[in-house]
Design an enzyme around this catalytic site. Structure first.
Site, PDB file in Angstrom:
ATOM      1  N   CYS A 300      41.162  17.427 -15.823  1.00 33.08           N
ATOM      2  CA  CYS A 300      41.777  16.993 -14.567  1.00 33.08           C
ATOM      3  C   CYS A 300      43.161  17.639 -14.363  1.00 33.08           C
ATOM      4  CB  CYS A 300      41.809  15.476 -14.482  1.00 33.08           C
ATOM      5  SG  CYS A 300      41.703  14.955 -12.767  1.00 33.08           S
ATOM      6  N   HIS A 384      36.228  13.670 -15.192  1.00 34.94           N
ATOM      7  CA  HIS A 384      36.492  12.923 -16.430  1.00 34.94           C
ATOM      8  C   HIS A 384      35.255  12.782 -17.318  1.00 34.94           C
ATOM      9  CE1 HIS A 384      40.645  11.787 -15.537  1.00 34.94           C
ATOM     10  NE2 HIS A 384      40.244  11.918 -14.281  1.00 34.94           N
ATOM     11  N   GLU A 386      35.171  11.748 -20.180  1.00 33.90           N
ATOM     12  CA  GLU A 386      35.306  10.530 -21.006  1.00 33.90           C
ATOM     13  C   GLU A 386      34.881   9.288 -20.224  1.00 33.90           C
ATOM     14  OE1 GLU A 386      37.696  11.932 -19.402  1.00 33.90           O
ATOM     15  OE2 GLU A 386      39.043  10.410 -18.586  1.00 33.90           O
TER      16      GLU A 386
HETATM   17  N1  LIG Z   1      43.185  12.429 -13.053  1.00 40.36           N
HETATM   18  C1  LIG Z   1      44.084  13.375 -12.983  1.00 40.36           C
HETATM   19  O1  LIG Z   1      44.436  14.043 -13.937  1.00 40.36           O
HETATM   20  C2  LIG Z   1      44.708  13.603 -11.639  1.00 40.36           C
HETATM   21  C3  LIG Z   1      45.141  15.024 -11.464  1.00 40.36           C
HETATM   22  C4  LIG Z   1      46.170  15.206 -10.353  1.00 40.36           C
HETATM   23  N2  LIG Z   1      47.261  14.421 -10.576  1.00 40.36           N
HETATM   24  C5  LIG Z   1      45.543  14.963  -9.012  1.00 40.36           C
HETATM   25  O2  LIG Z   1      45.731  13.915  -8.401  1.00 40.36           O
HETATM   26  O3  LIG Z   1      44.848  15.841  -8.564  1.00 40.36           O
END
Ligand SMILES: NC(=O)CC[C@H](N)C(=O)O
Length: 426
Positions: A300, A384, A386
């Site tokens: 992410c 994600h 996980e």
């Molecule tokens: N879940 C995250 O790592 C979010 C990634 C980043 N902050 C976004 O909003 O795109």
């Protein structure tokens, strides 16, 4: 038995909608709350929703995002990537399982507040230790309920992410609240430094046996040592790595690349984290200095930082992806995964060098959901693997990361043997 008497008044004056509900409160007496949304200084007309408050009181400003997950609200509330954001759950009924000891995804709640349609009047679950309202109040997080989450979601889908203000303070005028929203921004702000750990530490907890969903022995031999950069890391990333047999050192977001390389890890994880990846050039620099030296895996925010470190650009999406049901295609295998997602930014794959491969795409909008740079032992996912909460379809990514480290170790052992043979020959 609770009866719900409600009256709805609908006033639509220049894009402003107001709903009023009166219902028997699920917890102590409800406090009035104004929830105002405005889309930016350009769009000066705001919308005011009157709702009931639970959790903490006060006045809070943040970016409003909607999450379509049907389950797992405690894991979502404790995902540090929601820092600076109001989380609106589209699932209308929240709080019915309370909160428990196991579903914490970080050491605290970093989000700005919670927006829900209906707060459960009772909690019932064998793991429940507390009601959601009490939990949020203790953590000083504001929540509102009895608000038309569907109308707000439609507004967000139409206009894109909006800045909102939650307030239980009756002395504040609507104009003041709108002014607050208009003078606040989330773009260009480093939110990582507020959620990262302060000092390096070891992580040992695996997924507990009763929750483990795959026979998981981990690779034989010396465990792989992984350094995990904590940009707001979710605990389940660490648990899954531990379950795959890794020994983990978690380091703060500002931990120098040179210190990481000094301890010769087998691999490095760049974690999820809140906010705008273009606002943290120091983290991009760290990533740049580690790429090519050891196998790396970005998740992410980590994926976005890798994208930038490889020379690509990131951009803010209209309203992002937040939910547990996003279809993603793995372009290498052709398989479709149902994934857990939470991001507002994305990597623009057209800005990346040719050697970088797009490995996954989001099937809802075709956006880039995964990258690899095989010669540099780089892999990353925009979503994600996980889960927590969400489906386990993408868990294989942790296995692939272990395989990357395994290949590196085999190569290193081979060249060690070669050196040993040469030494014998000499
Ligand atoms: N879940 C995250 O790592 C979010 C990634 C980043 N902050 C976004 O909003 O795109």
């Amino acid at each position: 038995m609770v009866t719900k008497a409600f009256s709805v008044s609908f006033a639509d004056i220049t894009n402003s909608v107001s709903f009023r509900f009166a219902s028997k409160p699920p917890t102590a007496s409800p406090r009035p709350c104004v929830f105002s949304l405005t889309c930016s200084a350009v769009f000066l007309l705001g919308s005011i929703w009157n709702a009931k408050s639970f959790g903490a009181s006060g006045t809070q400003v943040g970016e409003v995002v909607f999450n379509t997950s049907l389950t797992g609200y405690q894991e979502i509330l404790t995902d540090p990537s929601y820092a600076g954001q109001f989380l609106l759950m589209t699932n209308p009924h929240i709080g019915n399982t309370g909160v428990n000891f196991d579903d914490e995804e970080s050491r605290q709640c970093f989000l700005a507040g919670l927006v829900i349609r209906s707060l459960s009047i009772s909690t019932s679950n064998w793991r429940c230790v507390k009601a959601l309202g009490d939990y949020l109040a203790e953590r000083n997080i504001m929540g509102i309920y009895d608000v038309d989450t569907r109308a707000i979601t439609r507004r967000l889908r139409q206009d894109g992410s909006l800045i909102g203000v939650l307030s239980t303070d009756n002395s504040k005028t609507e104009q003041e609240l709108l002014q607050m929203a208009q003078s606040w921004d989330i773009v260009g702000v480093d939110l990582i430094s507020g959620v990262s750990c302060m000092t390096p530490h070891e992580w040992v907890d695996k997924t507990e046996d009763e929750w483990e969903f795959r026979p998981n022995k981990g690779p034989a031999g010396e465990p792989f040592h992984v350094v995990a950069y904590d940009f707001g890391i979710k605990h389940n990333i660490l648990r899954r790595l531990a379950s795959y047999g890794c020994k983990i050192t978690v380091v703060p977001s500002t931990w120098p690349a040179s210190e990481t390389l000094k301890i010769k890890p087998d691999g490095v994880i760049f974690s999820n984290g809140p906010g705008d990846p273009s606002a943290v050039p120091y983290a991009v620099e760290t990533v740049k200095n580690i790429i090519g030296k050891v196998p790396v895996f970005g998740i992410c925010m980590g994926h976005q930082l890798l994208g930038r470190a490889l020379g690509g650009k990131t951009f803010k999406m209209k309203f992002g992806h937040h939910g547990g049901n996003h279809p993603v295609r793995n372009l290498r295998t052709g398989h479709v995964e149902i994934s857990a997602q939470n991001h507002n930014y994305a990597v623009d794959p057209t800005t990346l060098p040719n050697e970088v491969e797009v490995t996954h795409i989001n099937l809802n909008d075709g956006s880039c959901a995964g990258l690899a740079f095989p010669s540099q032992r780089v892999m990353s996912l925009q979503y994600h693997p996980e889960a927590s909460p969400g489906p386990h379809d993408s868990d294989y990514a942790f296995r692939e990361f272990v395989q990357l480290m395994m290949r590196d170790r085999k190569k290193a052992n081979k060249s060690l043997k070669l050196v040993a043979v040469q030494a014998l020959d000499a």
